[in-house]
Design a protein around this motif. Sequence first.
Motif, PDB file in Angstrom:
ATOM      1  N   PRO A 267       0.799  -1.279  -0.098  1.00 16.02           N
ATOM      2  CA  PRO A 267       0.162  -0.028   0.139  1.00 16.02           C
ATOM      3  C   PRO A 267       0.945   1.244  -0.204  1.00 16.02           C
ATOM      4  O   PRO A 267       1.830   1.270   0.669  1.00 16.02           O
ATOM      5  CB  PRO A 267      -0.863  -0.099   1.201  1.00 16.02           C
ATOM      6  CG  PRO A 267       0.087  -1.323   2.230  1.00 16.02           C
ATOM      7  CD  PRO A 267       0.525  -2.107   1.244  1.00 16.02           C
ATOM      8  N   CYS A 268       0.426   2.405  -0.863  1.00 19.29           N
ATOM      9  CA  CYS A 268       1.077   3.500  -0.754  1.00 19.29           C
ATOM     10  C   CYS A 268       1.042   4.086   0.738  1.00 19.29           C
ATOM     11  O   CYS A 268      -0.348   4.152   1.207  1.00 19.29           O
ATOM     12  CB  CYS A 268       0.317   4.364  -1.833  1.00 19.29           C
ATOM     13  SG  CYS A 268       0.722   6.214  -1.813  1.00 19.29           S
ATOM     14  N   PRO A 269       2.001   4.750   1.209  1.00 18.57           N
ATOM     15  CA  PRO A 269       1.941   5.315   2.646  1.00 18.57           C
ATOM     16  C   PRO A 269       1.084   6.429   2.382  1.00 18.57           C
ATOM     17  O   PRO A 269       0.622   6.868   3.555  1.00 18.57           O
ATOM     18  CB  PRO A 269       3.508   5.502   3.076  1.00 18.57           C
ATOM     19  CG  PRO A 269       4.100   5.475   1.605  1.00 18.57           C
ATOM     20  CD  PRO A 269       3.256   4.574   0.599  1.00 18.57           C
ATOM     21  N   TYR A 287       5.420   2.971  -8.742  1.00 10.28           N
ATOM     22  CA  TYR A 287       4.710   4.470  -8.814  1.00 10.28           C
ATOM     23  C   TYR A 287       3.144   4.266  -8.071  1.00 10.28           C
ATOM     24  O   TYR A 287       3.130   3.068  -7.807  1.00 10.28           O
ATOM     25  CB  TYR A 287       4.444   5.070  -9.778  1.00 10.28           C
ATOM     26  CG  TYR A 287       3.750   4.436 -10.956  1.00 10.28           C
ATOM     27  CD1 TYR A 287       4.081   3.202 -11.449  1.00 10.28           C
ATOM     28  CD2 TYR A 287       2.272   4.582 -11.228  1.00 10.28           C
ATOM     29  CE1 TYR A 287       3.240   2.430 -12.328  1.00 10.28           C
ATOM     30  CE2 TYR A 287       1.180   4.156 -11.881  1.00 10.28           C
ATOM     31  CZ  TYR A 287       1.780   2.749 -12.333  1.00 10.28           C
ATOM     32  OH  TYR A 287       1.091   2.125 -13.173  1.00 10.28           O
ATOM     33  N   CYS A 288       2.471   5.044  -7.625  1.00 13.60           N
ATOM     34  CA  CYS A 288       1.411   5.118  -7.056  1.00 13.60           C
ATOM     35  C   CYS A 288       0.367   5.820  -8.063  1.00 13.60           C
ATOM     36  O   CYS A 288       0.387   6.874  -8.261  1.00 13.60           O
ATOM     37  CB  CYS A 288       1.313   5.713  -5.667  1.00 13.60           C
ATOM     38  SG  CYS A 288      -0.557   5.990  -5.126  1.00 13.60           S
ATOM     39  N   PRO A 289      -0.610   4.920  -8.382  1.00 12.44           N
ATOM     40  CA  PRO A 289      -1.343   5.662  -9.519  1.00 12.44           C
ATOM     41  C   PRO A 289      -2.391   6.550  -8.905  1.00 12.44           C
ATOM     42  O   PRO A 289      -2.478   7.548  -9.574  1.00 12.44           O
ATOM     43  CB  PRO A 289      -2.342   4.117  -9.899  1.00 12.44           C
ATOM     44  CG  PRO A 289      -1.599   3.394  -9.597  1.00 12.44           C
ATOM     45  CD  PRO A 289      -0.792   3.487  -8.411  1.00 12.44           C
ATOM     46  N   THR A 290      -3.102   6.550  -7.731  1.00 10.30           N
ATOM     47  CA  THR A 290      -3.667   7.428  -7.174  1.00 10.30           C
ATOM     48  C   THR A 290      -3.165   8.811  -6.921  1.00 10.30           C
ATOM     49  O   THR A 290      -3.508  10.008  -7.440  1.00 10.30           O
ATOM     50  CB  THR A 290      -4.414   7.001  -5.804  1.00 10.30           C
ATOM     51  OG1 THR A 290      -5.312   6.082  -6.149  1.00 10.30           O
ATOM     52  CG2 THR A 290      -5.125   8.450  -5.280  1.00 10.30           C
ATOM     53  N   CYS A 291      -1.797   8.550  -6.469  1.00 10.86           N
ATOM     54  CA  CYS A 291      -0.970   9.976  -6.036  1.00 10.86           C
ATOM     55  C   CYS A 291      -0.530  10.597  -7.364  1.00 10.86           C
ATOM     56  O   CYS A 291      -0.260  11.630  -7.461  1.00 10.86           O
ATOM     57  CB  CYS A 291       0.231   9.619  -5.051  1.00 10.86           C
ATOM     58  SG  CYS A 291      -0.396   9.209  -3.648  1.00 10.86           S
ATOM     59  N   GLN A 292      -0.062   9.640  -8.442  1.00 10.33           N
ATOM     60  CA  GLN A 292       0.809   9.933  -9.654  1.00 10.33           C
ATOM     61  C   GLN A 292       0.055  10.216 -10.831  1.00 10.33           C
ATOM     62  O   GLN A 292       0.435  11.123 -11.860  1.00 10.33           O
ATOM     63  CB  GLN A 292       2.128   9.439  -9.538  1.00 10.33           C
ATOM     64  CG  GLN A 292       2.851   9.428  -8.343  1.00 10.33           C
ATOM     65  CD  GLN A 292       4.020   8.689  -8.241  1.00 10.33           C
ATOM     66  OE1 GLN A 292       4.081   7.505  -7.683  1.00 10.33           O
ATOM     67  NE2 GLN A 292       5.058   9.056  -9.199  1.00 10.33           N
TER      68      GLN A 292
HETATM   69 ZN   LIG Z   1      -0.380   6.851  -3.265  1.00 10.62          ZN
END
Ligand SMILES: [Zn+2]
Length: 308
Positions: A267-269, A287-292
């Motif tokens: 999980p993305c922190p 990479y994190c799709p939601t963040c990036q």
């Molecule tokens: Zn994220």
Amino acid sequence: MRIPRAGPGTIKTVPELPEVEALAADLRERAAGRVIDRADVAEISVLKTYDPALTALGGRTITGAKRYGKFLDLVTEPDGAGPAGGPLHLIVHLARAGWLRWRDSLPDQPPRPGKGPLAFRLRFTDGAGFDLTEAGTRKRLAVYLVTDPAAVPGIASLGPDPLDDAFTPATLAAILAGRRMQIKGVLRDQQVIAGIGNAYSDEVLHAARMSPFRLASSLTPDEVTELHAVIVSTLREAVARSAGLAAGDLKAEKKAGLRVHGRAGQPCPECGDTVREVSFADSALQYCPTCQTGGKPLADRRMSRLLK
Ligand SMILES: [Zn+2]
């Protein structure tokens, strides 16, 4: 198609700017003031220079340790009683899998060349010293002995150092302007910006909430300013975490500090979305799709090519 990758416990820790900076700091503490007894190569291919010869190091004192990008520079001065001459720089590039191990006590005898991880050894007159090691038969780490660090081609061609005060948002803007390359590739190109590799470019882009595939030339002035701030803070924080750690503890610290790099499937922190991975150049990025990327997974270009 998934890229074969090390599990979470075995993230590859390629030394980048923060680790080399910490190694330099550690060596300033431990090695400065010590007198060199001898330098030996256990794997001849790691030594990239032949003049001056390694024997010129005997009797010299370590007076400092510096960093150029991912290169480590041990500065040596002649002793009053020892051989004459100006400073000599013992320069080390650890490449992808090389490492430096401090030893409190080394044998008098030079190491026998051949198998094993040992590539190079520096011994001081008090018996302490360090080994440069790299697993595998083909060693990529590199050692240079030069009178001027700029004689090392990889140093002469380095871009600006992001921890240098001269690295301003304007510097970054000039670097990115008109560069029709993905930002991920720009960040880890040593000739463009010195010291950032695969791990910290993933970390910087995650902290900047930017897609690794963004075209460098497409960043707005505000995005450039933000990216600049994140590059500097990410690296400074990593250096601060590593400060005071001995060489042997740096790898574990680096692993613990990474938020997306090497963490595909976790999980993305920041947001809890699953960190993903996509092939990039000769390796993979995370990479994190939601963040990036607005929640959309990046297409694996290698796979698209195969499907055509
Ligand atoms: Zn994220």
